[in-house]
Motif scaffolding. Structure first.
Motif, PDB file in Angstrom:
ATOM      1  N   ASN A  30       0.838  -1.200   0.000  1.00 46.77           N
ATOM      2  CA  ASN A  30       0.000   0.000   0.000  1.00 46.77           C
ATOM      3  C   ASN A  30       0.877   1.255   0.000  1.00 46.77           C
ATOM      4  N   VAL A  31       1.575   1.464  -1.109  1.00 41.74           N
ATOM      5  CA  VAL A  31       2.533   2.562  -1.257  1.00 41.74           C
ATOM      6  C   VAL A  31       2.055   3.495  -2.366  1.00 41.74           C
ATOM      7  N   LYS A  32       2.139   4.785  -2.109  1.00 35.74           N
ATOM      8  CA  LYS A  32       1.755   5.791  -3.101  1.00 35.74           C
ATOM      9  C   LYS A  32       3.026   6.497  -3.584  1.00 35.74           C
ATOM     10  N   VAL A  33       3.256   6.457  -4.878  1.00 35.99           N
ATOM     11  CA  VAL A  33       4.446   7.053  -5.469  1.00 35.99           C
ATOM     12  C   VAL A  33       4.041   8.303  -6.219  1.00 35.99           C
ATOM     13  N   ILE A  34       4.684   9.421  -5.900  1.00 38.07           N
ATOM     14  CA  ILE A  34       4.370  10.699  -6.524  1.00 38.07           C
ATOM     15  C   ILE A  34       5.539  11.123  -7.396  1.00 38.07           C
ATOM     16  N   GLY A  35       5.276  11.305  -8.689  1.00 32.42           N
ATOM     17  CA  GLY A  35       6.305  11.778  -9.611  1.00 32.42           C
ATOM     18  C   GLY A  35       6.031  13.219  -9.987  1.00 32.42           C
ATOM     19  N   GLY A  36       6.850  14.119  -9.503  1.00 28.01           N
ATOM     20  CA  GLY A  36       6.655  15.540  -9.768  1.00 28.01           C
ATOM     21  C   GLY A  36       7.518  16.050 -10.917  1.00 28.01           C
ATOM     22  N   HIS A  37       7.265  17.299 -11.317  1.00 26.12           N
ATOM     23  CA  HIS A  37       8.058  17.964 -12.359  1.00 26.12           C
ATOM     24  C   HIS A  37       8.023  17.204 -13.681  1.00 26.12           C
ATOM     25  N   ALA A  38       6.917  16.484 -13.944  1.00 22.91           N
ATOM     26  CA  ALA A  38       6.835  15.703 -15.181  1.00 22.91           C
ATOM     27  C   ALA A  38       6.566  16.607 -16.380  1.00 22.91           C
ATOM     28  N   GLY A  39       6.815  16.085 -17.573  1.00 19.85           N
ATOM     29  CA  GLY A  39       6.605  16.856 -18.786  1.00 19.85           C
ATOM     30  C   GLY A  39       7.601  17.993 -18.925  1.00 19.85           C
ATOM     31  N   VAL A  40       7.142  19.102 -19.520  1.00 18.13           N
ATOM     32  CA  VAL A  40       8.037  20.246 -19.725  1.00 18.13           C
ATOM     33  C   VAL A  40       8.133  21.125 -18.488  1.00 18.13           C
ATOM     34  N   GLY A  41       7.432  20.753 -17.411  1.00 19.88           N
ATOM     35  CA  GLY A  41       7.352  21.599 -16.230  1.00 19.88           C
ATOM     36  C   GLY A  41       8.688  21.985 -15.642  1.00 19.88           C
ATOM     37  N   ASN A  42       9.678  21.121 -15.777  1.00 20.13           N
ATOM     38  CA  ASN A  42      11.012  21.439 -15.274  1.00 20.13           C
ATOM     39  C   ASN A  42      11.869  22.022 -16.387  1.00 20.13           C
ATOM     40  N   GLY A  43      11.252  22.874 -17.180  1.00 19.09           N
ATOM     41  CA  GLY A  43      11.841  23.354 -18.423  1.00 19.09           C
ATOM     42  C   GLY A  43      13.250  23.891 -18.349  1.00 19.09           C
ATOM     43  N   MET A 209      10.978  12.235 -28.995  1.00 22.00           N
ATOM     44  CA  MET A 209      12.182  13.058 -28.851  1.00 22.00           C
ATOM     45  C   MET A 209      12.306  13.529 -27.408  1.00 22.00           C
ATOM     46  N   PHE A 210      13.477  14.024 -27.070  1.00 22.31           N
ATOM     47  CA  PHE A 210      13.695  14.637 -25.769  1.00 22.31           C
ATOM     48  C   PHE A 210      13.422  16.130 -25.866  1.00 22.31           C
ATOM     49  N   GLY A 211      13.242  16.764 -24.713  1.00 27.43           N
ATOM     50  CA  GLY A 211      13.008  18.199 -24.685  1.00 27.43           C
ATOM     51  C   GLY A 211      14.307  18.983 -24.691  1.00 27.43           C
ATOM     52  N   GLU A 212      14.218  20.226 -24.230  1.00 26.91           N
ATOM     53  CA  GLU A 212      15.381  21.096 -24.161  1.00 26.91           C
ATOM     54  C   GLU A 212      15.118  22.172 -23.110  1.00 26.91           C
ATOM     55  N   THR A 213      16.114  22.955 -22.819  1.00 33.65           N
ATOM     56  CA  THR A 213      15.957  24.025 -21.849  1.00 33.65           C
ATOM     57  C   THR A 213      15.079  25.131 -22.417  1.00 33.65           C
ATOM     58  N   GLY A 214      14.139  25.601 -21.616  1.00 37.35           N
ATOM     59  CA  GLY A 214      13.259  26.678 -22.055  1.00 37.35           C
ATOM     60  C   GLY A 214      12.139  26.907 -21.081  1.00 37.35           C
ATOM     61  N   GLU A 215      11.376  27.958 -21.286  1.00 39.12           N
ATOM     62  CA  GLU A 215      10.211  28.221 -20.454  1.00 39.12           C
ATOM     63  C   GLU A 215       9.074  27.280 -20.841  1.00 39.12           C
ATOM     64  N   VAL A 216       8.219  26.991 -19.871  1.00 40.47           N
ATOM     65  CA  VAL A 216       7.139  26.030 -20.089  1.00 40.47           C
ATOM     66  C   VAL A 216       6.284  26.411 -21.289  1.00 40.47           C
ATOM     67  N   SER A 217       5.852  27.665 -21.357  1.00 40.06           N
ATOM     68  CA  SER A 217       4.975  28.091 -22.450  1.00 40.06           C
ATOM     69  C   SER A 217       5.662  27.940 -23.808  1.00 40.06           C
ATOM     70  N   GLU A 218       6.956  28.245 -23.869  1.00 36.36           N
ATOM     71  CA  GLU A 218       7.703  28.117 -25.128  1.00 36.36           C
ATOM     72  C   GLU A 218       7.802  26.658 -25.561  1.00 36.36           C
ATOM     73  N   LEU A 219       8.076  25.778 -24.601  1.00 37.70           N
ATOM     74  CA  LEU A 219       8.265  24.366 -24.921  1.00 37.70           C
ATOM     75  C   LEU A 219       6.955  23.703 -25.336  1.00 37.70           C
ATOM     76  N   LEU A 220       5.867  24.066 -24.682  1.00 37.36           N
ATOM     77  CA  LEU A 220       4.567  23.512 -25.064  1.00 37.36           C
ATOM     78  C   LEU A 220       4.247  23.854 -26.510  1.00 37.36           C
TER      79      LEU A 220
END
Length: 239
Positions: A30-43, A209-220
């Motif tokens: 009964n373990v809950k795993v939380i994965g944060g900063h997913a997607g481009v959020g950690n731009g 593909m992989f992402g790159e460094t940038g602001e969230v709005s730009e990467l989206l």
């Protein structure tokens, strides 16, 4: 006590997959795993910190349920809901705060998708932060195309009843996720509808593909995961 394991998604489940598989899922702990900063959020931290593969990793694991709430309010409700479910759960979150599309009074039921906007021409099945982008796209197209927006906050198990009802109504589906188009929500929807009621499906997400460094709005925008990317896929169906 119910253990909640919280880290960046690139580490959890990215780095601890073996422990998650063998120590948690195999024994149905009964373990809950939380994965944060997913997607481009950690731009601004670049590609190595931007996790676009976690849904694909975890949804294949037996006994593990998976949720991707769409905003701050829903994350609070989902946290309570998964604590009441006995067994392994992965909850996906992103960064920074995205616009809130639900409210304090919006109900949340684990395993039950939400139709946030009714429509008859095309169904958009979205999860996480792209629910907001889907609603923006639907509003922009309102005078020419009626878009139904469904918040698929629980990816495993899918709410097959709601998805099937929407797909039967529109006969055209677009999926939208801040994740690789391979193995994520789009794949789950395609697998299900392919068996139950094959319809045309177009997927919005990272295209192998992989992402790159940038602001969230730009990467989206760059990677086609903003409202413009969703509108483009919807228009490919025509009116």
């Amino acid at each position: 006590k119910i253990p909640f394991v919280n880290s960046l998604a690139c580490f959890s489940p990215g780095r601890n997959f073996d422990q998650l598989r063998a120590s948690v899922c195999l024994s149905q702990a009964n373990v809950k795993v939380i994965g944060g900063h997913a997607g481009v959020g950690n731009g601004v931290d670049g590609a190595n910190q931007q996790m676009f593969e976690d849904i694909a990793m975890v949804r294949v694991l037996p006994n593990l349920m998976m949720v991707a709430p769409c905003d701050y309010e829903q994350i609070k409700k989902a946290t309570l809901a998964i604590s009441e479910h006995f067994g392994p759960v992965y909850m996906r979150m992103t960064k920074p705060n995205r616009p809130v599309v639900t409210s304090v009074t919006t109900p949340f039921t684990f395993g039950r998708a939400q139709v946030l906007r009714e429509g008859k021409d095309v169904s958009v099945f979205a999860c996480g932060a792209l629910v907001y982008e889907a609603l923006l796209a639907a509003e922009e197209l309102a005078n020419e195309i009626e878009v139904e927006v469904v918040n698929v906050h629980t990816i495993k198990p899918l709410d097959k009843e709601t998805l099937l009802r929407s797909a039967k109504k529109t006969n055209k589906v677009v999926t939208a996720e801040e994740h690789q188009i391979t193995g994520g929500l789009g794949s789950a929807v395609a697998e299900f509808l392919g068996e139950e009621m094959p319809v045309p499906i177009k997927r919005v997400g990272m295209e192998d593909m992989f992402g790159e460094t940038g602001e969230v709005s730009e990467l989206l925008i760059k990677y086609g995961m903003s409202k413009e990317g969703i509108i483009k896929k919807i228009r490919e169906y025509g009116k």
